[in-house]
Scaffold this motif. Structure first.
Motif, PDB file in Angstrom:
ATOM      1  N   LYS B  47     -15.675  14.888 -22.760  1.00 51.52           N
ATOM      2  CA  LYS B  47     -15.111  15.608 -21.624  1.00 51.52           C
ATOM      3  C   LYS B  47     -13.773  15.047 -21.149  1.00 51.52           C
ATOM      4  CE  LYS B  47     -17.950  13.346 -18.083  1.00 51.52           C
ATOM      5  NZ  LYS B  47     -17.073  12.781 -17.098  1.00 51.52           N
ATOM      6  N   ASN B  48     -13.417  13.867 -21.612  1.00 56.70           N
ATOM      7  CA  ASN B  48     -12.077  13.365 -21.330  1.00 56.70           C
ATOM      8  C   ASN B  48     -11.707  12.337 -22.400  1.00 56.70           C
ATOM      9  OD1 ASN B  48     -13.048  10.757 -20.506  1.00 56.70           O
ATOM     10  ND2 ASN B  48     -13.553  11.636 -18.505  1.00 56.70           N
ATOM     11  N   LEU B  49     -10.498  11.806 -22.282  1.00 56.27           N
ATOM     12  CA  LEU B  49      -9.998  10.945 -23.342  1.00 56.27           C
ATOM     13  C   LEU B  49     -10.717   9.597 -23.380  1.00 56.27           C
ATOM     14  CD1 LEU B  49      -8.008  11.171 -25.607  1.00 56.27           C
ATOM     15  CD2 LEU B  49      -6.204  10.548 -24.027  1.00 56.27           C
ATOM     16  N   ARG B  50     -11.137   9.111 -22.229  1.00 56.42           N
ATOM     17  CA  ARG B  50     -11.879   7.851 -22.235  1.00 56.42           C
ATOM     18  C   ARG B  50     -13.183   8.019 -23.025  1.00 56.42           C
ATOM     19  NH1 ARG B  50     -13.662   5.176 -16.668  1.00 56.42           N
ATOM     20  NH2 ARG B  50     -14.287   7.337 -16.405  1.00 56.42           N
ATOM     21  N   ALA B  51     -13.881   9.119 -22.748  1.00 50.25           N
ATOM     22  CA  ALA B  51     -15.123   9.385 -23.480  1.00 50.25           C
ATOM     23  C   ALA B  51     -14.839   9.571 -24.968  1.00 50.25           C
ATOM     24  CB  ALA B  51     -15.808  10.629 -22.901  1.00 50.25           C
ATOM     25  N   ALA B  52     -13.705  10.187 -25.282  1.00 53.25           N
ATOM     26  CA  ALA B  52     -13.345  10.376 -26.695  1.00 53.25           C
ATOM     27  C   ALA B  52     -13.106   9.030 -27.372  1.00 53.25           C
ATOM     28  CB  ALA B  52     -12.108  11.259 -26.805  1.00 53.25           C
ATOM     29  N   ARG B  53     -12.406   8.120 -26.677  1.00 50.73           N
ATOM     30  CA  ARG B  53     -12.153   6.789 -27.247  1.00 50.73           C
ATOM     31  C   ARG B  53     -13.469   6.056 -27.487  1.00 50.73           C
ATOM     32  NH1 ARG B  53      -8.282   5.939 -22.678  1.00 50.73           N
ATOM     33  NH2 ARG B  53      -6.307   6.857 -23.349  1.00 50.73           N
ATOM     34  N   GLU B  54     -14.420   6.235 -26.570  1.00 54.75           N
ATOM     35  CA  GLU B  54     -15.690   5.517 -26.678  1.00 54.75           C
ATOM     36  C   GLU B  54     -16.522   5.950 -27.889  1.00 54.75           C
ATOM     37  OE1 GLU B  54     -16.057   4.444 -21.901  1.00 54.75           O
ATOM     38  OE2 GLU B  54     -17.346   6.018 -22.751  1.00 54.75           O
ATOM     39  N   THR B  55     -16.255   7.136 -28.422  1.00 56.29           N
ATOM     40  CA  THR B  55     -16.993   7.556 -29.624  1.00 56.29           C
ATOM     41  C   THR B  55     -16.529   6.800 -30.859  1.00 56.29           C
ATOM     42  OG1 THR B  55     -15.421   9.282 -30.333  1.00 56.29           O
ATOM     43  CG2 THR B  55     -17.121   9.934 -28.735  1.00 56.29           C
ATOM     44  N   GLY B  56     -15.338   6.212 -30.812  1.00 56.31           N
ATOM     45  CA  GLY B  56     -14.785   5.531 -31.975  1.00 56.31           C
ATOM     46  C   GLY B  56     -14.234   6.468 -33.042  1.00 56.31           C
ATOM     47  N   GLN B  57     -14.271   7.760 -32.770  1.00 54.81           N
ATOM     48  CA  GLN B  57     -13.785   8.756 -33.737  1.00 54.81           C
ATOM     49  C   GLN B  57     -12.306   9.040 -33.513  1.00 54.81           C
ATOM     50  OE1 GLN B  57     -15.723  10.275 -36.066  1.00 54.81           O
ATOM     51  NE2 GLN B  57     -17.705  10.826 -35.179  1.00 54.81           N
ATOM     52  N   GLY B  58     -11.521   8.983 -34.576  1.00 56.65           N
ATOM     53  CA  GLY B  58     -10.118   9.328 -34.490  1.00 56.65           C
ATOM     54  C   GLY B  58      -9.902  10.829 -34.613  1.00 56.65           C
ATOM     55  N   ALA B  59      -8.635  11.204 -34.648  1.00 54.07           N
ATOM     56  CA  ALA B  59      -8.278  12.617 -34.802  1.00 54.07           C
ATOM     57  C   ALA B  59      -6.932  12.678 -35.503  1.00 54.07           C
ATOM     58  CB  ALA B  59      -8.220  13.317 -33.451  1.00 54.07           C
ATOM     59  N   ARG B  60      -6.473  13.889 -35.791  1.00 52.42           N
ATOM     60  CA  ARG B  60      -5.244  14.046 -36.557  1.00 52.42           C
ATOM     61  C   ARG B  60      -4.433  15.175 -35.951  1.00 52.42           C
ATOM     62  NH1 ARG B  60      -7.708  14.949 -41.217  1.00 52.42           N
ATOM     63  NH2 ARG B  60      -7.063  17.091 -41.521  1.00 52.42           N
ATOM     64  N   PHE B  61      -3.119  14.966 -35.871  1.00 49.59           N
ATOM     65  CA  PHE B  61      -2.220  16.061 -35.481  1.00 49.59           C
ATOM     66  C   PHE B  61      -1.569  16.572 -36.756  1.00 49.59           C
ATOM     67  CE2 PHE B  61      -1.144  13.824 -31.151  1.00 49.59           C
ATOM     68  CZ  PHE B  61      -2.433  14.066 -30.712  1.00 49.59           C
ATOM     69  N   GLU B  62      -1.585  17.868 -36.974  1.00 48.20           N
ATOM     70  CA  GLU B  62      -0.909  18.478 -38.115  1.00 48.20           C
ATOM     71  C   GLU B  62       0.235  19.327 -37.584  1.00 48.20           C
ATOM     72  OE1 GLU B  62      -4.749  18.635 -41.149  1.00 48.20           O
ATOM     73  OE2 GLU B  62      -3.900  20.514 -40.394  1.00 48.20           O
ATOM     74  N   ILE B  63       1.457  18.900 -37.893  1.00 47.50           N
ATOM     75  CA  ILE B  63       2.643  19.560 -37.354  1.00 47.50           C
ATOM     76  C   ILE B  63       3.191  20.563 -38.365  1.00 47.50           C
ATOM     77  CG2 ILE B  63       4.947  19.164 -36.372  1.00 47.50           C
ATOM     78  CD1 ILE B  63       2.536  17.923 -34.779  1.00 47.50           C
ATOM     79  N   ASP B  64       3.518  21.753 -37.882  1.00 48.93           N
ATOM     80  CA  ASP B  64       4.037  22.801 -38.760  1.00 48.93           C
ATOM     81  C   ASP B  64       5.362  22.365 -39.396  1.00 48.93           C
ATOM     82  OD1 ASP B  64       1.865  24.279 -37.947  1.00 48.93           O
ATOM     83  OD2 ASP B  64       3.014  25.681 -36.707  1.00 48.93           O
ATOM     84  N   ALA B  65       5.608  22.871 -40.615  1.00 55.96           N
ATOM     85  CA  ALA B  65       6.788  22.463 -41.388  1.00 55.96           C
ATOM     86  C   ALA B  65       8.088  22.578 -40.590  1.00 55.96           C
ATOM     87  CB  ALA B  65       6.878  23.289 -42.668  1.00 55.96           C
ATOM     88  N   ALA B  66       8.242  23.642 -39.837  1.00 53.04           N
ATOM     89  CA  ALA B  66       9.500  23.866 -39.115  1.00 53.04           C
ATOM     90  C   ALA B  66       9.822  22.735 -38.140  1.00 53.04           C
ATOM     91  CB  ALA B  66       9.435  25.191 -38.344  1.00 53.04           C
ATOM     92  N   TYR B  67       8.794  22.066 -37.623  1.00 54.19           N
ATOM     93  CA  TYR B  67       8.989  21.085 -36.555  1.00 54.19           C
ATOM     94  C   TYR B  67       8.929  19.625 -37.030  1.00 54.19           C
ATOM     95  CZ  TYR B  67       8.333  25.173 -33.599  1.00 54.19           C
ATOM     96  OH  TYR B  67       8.472  26.408 -33.012  1.00 54.19           O
ATOM     97  N   ARG B  68       8.718  19.403 -38.343  1.00 51.64           N
ATOM     98  CA  ARG B  68       8.493  18.026 -38.817  1.00 51.64           C
ATOM     99  C   ARG B  68       9.700  17.109 -38.667  1.00 51.64           C
ATOM    100  NH1 ARG B  68       4.867  19.877 -44.052  1.00 51.64           N
ATOM    101  NH2 ARG B  68       3.248  20.827 -42.755  1.00 51.64           N
ATOM    102  N   ALA B  69      10.899  17.660 -38.691  1.00 55.62           N
ATOM    103  CA  ALA B  69      12.087  16.812 -38.492  1.00 55.62           C
ATOM    104  C   ALA B  69      12.055  16.149 -37.116  1.00 55.62           C
ATOM    105  CB  ALA B  69      13.366  17.636 -38.661  1.00 55.62           C
ATOM    106  N   GLY B  70      11.323  16.739 -36.202  1.00 53.97           N
ATOM    107  CA  GLY B  70      11.212  16.193 -34.852  1.00 53.97           C
ATOM    108  C   GLY B  70      10.362  14.949 -34.748  1.00 53.97           C
ATOM    109  N   LEU B  71       9.679  14.598 -35.849  1.00 56.51           N
ATOM    110  CA  LEU B  71       8.797  13.421 -35.830  1.00 56.51           C
ATOM    111  C   LEU B  71       9.525  12.125 -36.161  1.00 56.51           C
ATOM    112  CD1 LEU B  71       5.718  14.946 -37.721  1.00 56.51           C
ATOM    113  CD2 LEU B  71       6.020  14.708 -35.236  1.00 56.51           C
ATOM    114  N   GLU B  72      10.752  12.227 -36.656  1.00 53.10           N
ATOM    115  CA  GLU B  72      11.490  11.024 -37.067  1.00 53.10           C
ATOM    116  C   GLU B  72      11.622  10.045 -35.905  1.00 53.10           C
ATOM    117  OE1 GLU B  72      15.285  11.844 -38.890  1.00 53.10           O
ATOM    118  OE2 GLU B  72      15.955   9.794 -38.482  1.00 53.10           O
ATOM    119  N   GLY B  73      11.230   8.813 -36.130  1.00 50.44           N
ATOM    120  CA  GLY B  73      11.327   7.809 -35.075  1.00 50.44           C
ATOM    121  C   GLY B  73       9.987   7.435 -34.478  1.00 50.44           C
ATOM    122  N   ILE B  74       8.944   8.189 -34.783  1.00 56.44           N
ATOM    123  CA  ILE B  74       7.594   7.815 -34.337  1.00 56.44           C
ATOM    124  C   ILE B  74       7.013   6.833 -35.350  1.00 56.44           C
ATOM    125  CG2 ILE B  74       5.242   8.631 -33.882  1.00 56.44           C
ATOM    126  CD1 ILE B  74       6.414  11.317 -33.032  1.00 56.44           C
ATOM    127  N   ALA B  75       6.398   5.758 -34.862  1.00 54.93           N
ATOM    128  CA  ALA B  75       5.878   4.715 -35.749  1.00 54.93           C
ATOM    129  C   ALA B  75       4.434   4.362 -35.382  1.00 54.93           C
ATOM    130  CB  ALA B  75       6.753   3.462 -35.644  1.00 54.93           C
TER     131      ALA B  75
END
Lengths: 166, 166
Positions: B47-75
């Motif tokens: 029900k919130n991000l704290r509860a999500a962290r407590e599950t130990g389960q990660g997640a994934r963001f999938e960014i559309d091709a048109a917007y991927r150049a905007g990810l440069e600089g994230i580490a």
């Protein structure tokens, strides 16, 4: 007519644009729930919320009549997350070179108001509230007078700060 | 056809609705820049991000091709503010009574996904990034698999936490 990024936001070295304007092909719609009233215009707007707080100048949220019932439960002293719409920024600058950086960077690694969805985020403090009139006084804001508001949420420390790892 | 709030979100005592559906009269448009891939569905979503962290389960963001150049600089290790679109929630429930509260409250004093603009906010940690493929692994998320993303911003401690007064 030139797109906004071709005029006020002239491209700098290394910058690149989308080959479409996100504003022209929306996937969903946002409503403006009210407006920010601030002392700031284009020439003197603080560049972030810390700088805005340092001016000592407060600001005001004016909520439209239709949405005022949604303010019930907000009290002075509450910490609020405000989401606002930077309507004047271009939406197609996918890589940008801010003046204070030496090279261009992806928009999602920057807090620039120019982004595919120009939603700005500010964590502010409620100084006073008159829910019936739709007015919230806040400690500070980094937005022009008249900026549309799209949401207000209670700030929740446990979910709005990252975990402490790393 | 009934509006969503007339079905899955049945009204409870003290709740009230707008006399219009915000989705039907947008002031501006948002684009979906990608999708959240998560282990969660309607029955088991934290029900919130704290509860999500407590599950130990990660997640994934999938960014559309048109917007991927905007990810440069994230580490990896970066703390990110994700904004996502809770498309399935009704937008007209201006006062709501959550199950864990004893009376109805204005939507702007709640973190409910049902709000005039269903923009959810999560502060997450980048575990890994493949900018060319548009994939960011994050530590946790409190959203259904398939939830549209509308923005990613770097988390900045000095501006994204409230001042310490009060």
């Amino acid at each position: 007519m030139p797109r906004p990024s071709e005029t006020r936001f002239a491209p700098r070295t290394g910058e690149s644009r989308l080959d479409f304007d996100p504003a022209a092909r929306p996937d969903a719609g946002v409503v403006f729930i009210g407006r920010i009233r601030s002392p700031w215009g284009i020439d003197d707007c603080p560049k972030n919320l810390r700088a805005a707080r340092e001016t000592g100048q407060g600001a005001r949220f004016e909520i439209d009549a239709a949405y005022r019932a949604g303010l019930e439960g907000i009290a002075p002293g509450d910490r609020l997350v405000a989401l606002y719409w930077m309507a004047e920024a271009p939406r197609d600058l996918i890589r940008q070179k801010p003046r204070h950086r030496d090279r261009a960077t992806g928009v999602f690694a920057l807090r620039s108001p120019a982004r595919p969805n120009p939603v700005a985020l500010g964590v502010v403090r409620c100084v006073s509230i008159d829910a019936a009139r739709g007015v919230i006084e806040v400690d500070a804001i980094d937005a022009f007078d008249g900026t549309p508001l799209i949401d207000i949420k209670p700030f929740v420390e446990a979910v709005d700060t990252p975990d402490s790892a790393g």
